[in-house]
Enzyme design. Structure first.
Site, PDB file in Angstrom:
ATOM      1  N   HIS A  17       0.840  -1.200   0.000  1.00  0.00           N
ATOM      2  CA  HIS A  17       0.000   0.000   0.000  1.00  0.00           C
ATOM      3  C   HIS A  17       0.878   1.254   0.000  1.00  0.00           C
ATOM      4  O   HIS A  17       0.616   2.204  -0.727  1.00  0.00           O
ATOM      5  CB  HIS A  17      -0.880   0.052   1.264  1.00  0.00           C
ATOM      6  N   LYS A  41     -16.214  -7.574   4.862  1.00  0.00           N
ATOM      7  CA  LYS A  41     -15.005  -7.739   5.683  1.00  0.00           C
ATOM      8  C   LYS A  41     -15.269  -7.351   7.138  1.00  0.00           C
ATOM      9  O   LYS A  41     -15.989  -6.383   7.401  1.00  0.00           O
ATOM     10  CB  LYS A  41     -13.866  -6.891   5.124  1.00  0.00           C
ATOM     11  N   ARG A  90      -2.122  -5.203  -8.872  1.00  0.00           N
ATOM     12  CA  ARG A  90      -0.947  -6.024  -8.607  1.00  0.00           C
ATOM     13  C   ARG A  90      -0.754  -7.114  -9.638  1.00  0.00           C
ATOM     14  O   ARG A  90       0.343  -7.490  -9.982  1.00  0.00           O
ATOM     15  CB  ARG A  90      -1.051  -6.665  -7.213  1.00  0.00           C
ATOM     16  N   SER A 128      -3.288  -8.000   2.820  1.00  0.00           N
ATOM     17  CA  SER A 128      -3.357  -7.877   4.279  1.00  0.00           C
ATOM     18  C   SER A 128      -3.713  -9.201   4.948  1.00  0.00           C
ATOM     19  O   SER A 128      -3.293  -9.457   6.082  1.00  0.00           O
ATOM     20  CB  SER A 128      -4.353  -6.792   4.678  1.00  0.00           C
TER      21      SER A 128
HETATM   22  N1  COA Z   1      -0.277  -3.949  -1.580  1.00  0.00           N
HETATM   23  C1  COA Z   1      -0.651  -4.935  -0.753  1.00  0.00           C
HETATM   24  N2  COA Z   1      -1.911  -5.354  -0.623  1.00  0.00           N
HETATM   25  C2  COA Z   1      -2.827  -4.717  -1.342  1.00  0.00           C
HETATM   26  C3  COA Z   1      -2.514  -3.678  -2.221  1.00  0.00           C
HETATM   27  C4  COA Z   1      -1.164  -3.293  -2.326  1.00  0.00           C
HETATM   28  N3  COA Z   1      -0.758  -2.329  -3.139  1.00  0.00           N
HETATM   29  N4  COA Z   1      -3.637  -3.250  -2.809  1.00  0.00           N
HETATM   30  C5  COA Z   1      -4.637  -3.996  -2.303  1.00  0.00           C
HETATM   31  N5  COA Z   1      -4.131  -4.881  -1.423  1.00  0.00           N
HETATM   32  C6  COA Z   1      -4.857  -5.925  -0.697  1.00  0.00           C
HETATM   33  C7  COA Z   1      -5.553  -5.409   0.504  1.00  0.00           C
HETATM   34  O1  COA Z   1      -4.707  -5.467   1.629  1.00  0.00           O
HETATM   35  C8  COA Z   1      -6.709  -6.367   0.619  1.00  0.00           C
HETATM   36  O2  COA Z   1      -6.266  -7.543   1.243  1.00  0.00           O
HETATM   37  P1  COA Z   1      -7.258  -8.491   2.045  1.00  0.00           P
HETATM   38  O3  COA Z   1      -8.468  -8.691   1.196  1.00  0.00           O
HETATM   39  O4  COA Z   1      -6.439  -9.708   2.204  1.00  0.00           O
HETATM   40  O5  COA Z   1      -7.561  -7.826   3.361  1.00  0.00           O
HETATM   41  C9  COA Z   1      -7.045  -6.679  -0.847  1.00  0.00           C
HETATM   42  O6  COA Z   1      -5.871  -6.423  -1.549  1.00  0.00           O
HETATM   43  C10 COA Z   1      -8.102  -5.802  -1.470  1.00  0.00           C
HETATM   44  O7  COA Z   1      -8.271  -4.712  -0.659  1.00  0.00           O
HETATM   45  P2  COA Z   1      -8.474  -3.183  -0.778  1.00  0.00           P
HETATM   46  O8  COA Z   1      -7.621  -2.548  -1.781  1.00  0.00           O
HETATM   47  O9  COA Z   1      -8.377  -2.663   0.607  1.00  0.00           O
HETATM   48  O10 COA Z   1      -9.863  -3.089  -1.312  1.00  0.00           O
HETATM   49  P3  COA Z   1     -11.126  -3.683  -0.686  1.00  0.00           P
HETATM   50  O11 COA Z   1     -11.624  -4.658  -1.669  1.00  0.00           O
HETATM   51  O12 COA Z   1     -10.980  -4.148   0.693  1.00  0.00           O
HETATM   52  O13 COA Z   1     -11.955  -2.384  -0.603  1.00  0.00           O
HETATM   53  C11 COA Z   1     -13.271  -0.630  -1.298  1.00  0.00           C
HETATM   54  C12 COA Z   1     -12.702  -1.958  -1.644  1.00  0.00           C
HETATM   55  C13 COA Z   1     -13.372  -0.411   0.216  1.00  0.00           C
HETATM   56  C14 COA Z   1     -12.380   0.450  -1.839  1.00  0.00           C
HETATM   57  C15 COA Z   1     -14.646  -0.607  -1.952  1.00  0.00           C
HETATM   58  O14 COA Z   1     -15.402  -1.651  -1.386  1.00  0.00           O
HETATM   59  C16 COA Z   1     -15.335   0.693  -1.774  1.00  0.00           C
HETATM   60  O15 COA Z   1     -15.098   1.605  -2.553  1.00  0.00           O
HETATM   61  N6  COA Z   1     -16.185   0.786  -0.734  1.00  0.00           N
HETATM   62  C17 COA Z   1     -16.877   2.010  -0.401  1.00  0.00           C
HETATM   63  C18 COA Z   1     -18.351   1.873  -0.645  1.00  0.00           C
HETATM   64  C19 COA Z   1     -18.658   2.067  -2.094  1.00  0.00           C
HETATM   65  O16 COA Z   1     -18.557   3.146  -2.647  1.00  0.00           O
HETATM   66  N7  COA Z   1     -19.044   0.971  -2.729  1.00  0.00           N
HETATM   67  C20 COA Z   1     -19.371   0.977  -4.121  1.00  0.00           C
HETATM   68  C21 COA Z   1     -18.176   0.661  -4.969  1.00  0.00           C
HETATM   69  S1  COA Z   1     -18.739   0.446  -6.641  1.00  0.00           S
END
Ligand code: COA
Length: 162
Positions: A17, A41, A90, A128
């Site tokens: 991140h 989550k 990624r 994560s």
């Molecule tokens: N390096 C390491 N890990 C990474 C990474 C990076 N550069 N980029 C993403 N990840 C990992 C995260 O740690 C996470 O790991 P985990 O699932 O094992 O915990 C996974 O990849 C994906 O996570 P993240 O990037 O945090 O996205 P998410 O899928 O958890 O979150 C939101 C997505 C929160 C951004 C999305 O649901 C959102 O926009 N929510 C707000 C509500 C909304 O507007 N919804 C409508 C969207 S259309």
């Protein structure tokens, strides 16, 4: 001002991140690392804990703030005058999910553009969940997260002596 959100769950923030945040910070005037709600989550760290961990990890970057979004991300973007959403790509496996979210967000808010950044290839495998699992089983997470995050994980998983 070019303001971008970098949304995610950050449970916890990793070097992957941080790599994306550093790249984004050099491209935009202000980055708001946005703790957003993923409906499926149940994070290990509270919002307050995750905010603190992100703040400490990004303290060397003057144009990075931390925010918290409880509703739609695009509404948060509008409220904060952000015209970009940063997402890390990624691997090809990220693409389908990211593509669908980006398109949905574009329908909801046509003026907010999703920008995909590629983290360093050394972080391609990282997420994560892996970090939490290694820490839970007592392994070293020093290669995955900054020292203060490693300590916070250690603290979460320390054996209960009561
Ligand atoms: N390096 C390491 N890990 C990474 C990474 C990076 N550069 N980029 C993403 N990840 C990992 C995260 O740690 C996470 O790991 P985990 O699932 O094992 O915990 C996974 O990849 C994906 O996570 P993240 O990037 O945090 O996205 P998410 O899928 O958890 O979150 C939101 C997505 C929160 C951004 C999305 O649901 C959102 O926009 N929510 C707000 C509500 C909304 O507007 N919804 C409508 C969207 S259309």
């Amino acid at each position: 001002m070019r303001i971008a959100l970098y949304p995610g769950t950050f449970d916890p923030i990793t070097y992957g991140h941080l790599d994306v945040i550093e790249r984004a910070a050099s491209l935009f005037d202000r980055i708001i690392v946005t703790l957003a709600i993923h409906s499926q989550k149940s994070p290990l760290f509270s919002i307050e804990e995750r905010t603190k961990l992100i703040r400490e990890a990004t303290k060397h970057l003057q144009n990075v703030d931390v925010g918290q979004c409880n509703g739609l991300l695009v509404d948060y973007a509008r409220d904060h005058e952000a015209n970009a959403i940063i997402r890390g790509l990624r691997a090809v496996s990220d693409f389908d999910y990211e593509f669908r979210i980006a398109l949905a967000n574009r329908v909801l808010a046509p003026t907010v553009t999703t920008v995909f950044l590629m983290p360093g290839e050394q972080y391609t495998y990282l997420n994560s969940s892996i970090v939490r699992e290694v820490a839970r089983l007592g392994g070293s997470v020093d290669s995955f997260v900054p020292p203060h995050v490693a300590l916070a994980l250690q603290d979460k998983f320390k054996p209960d002596r009561s």
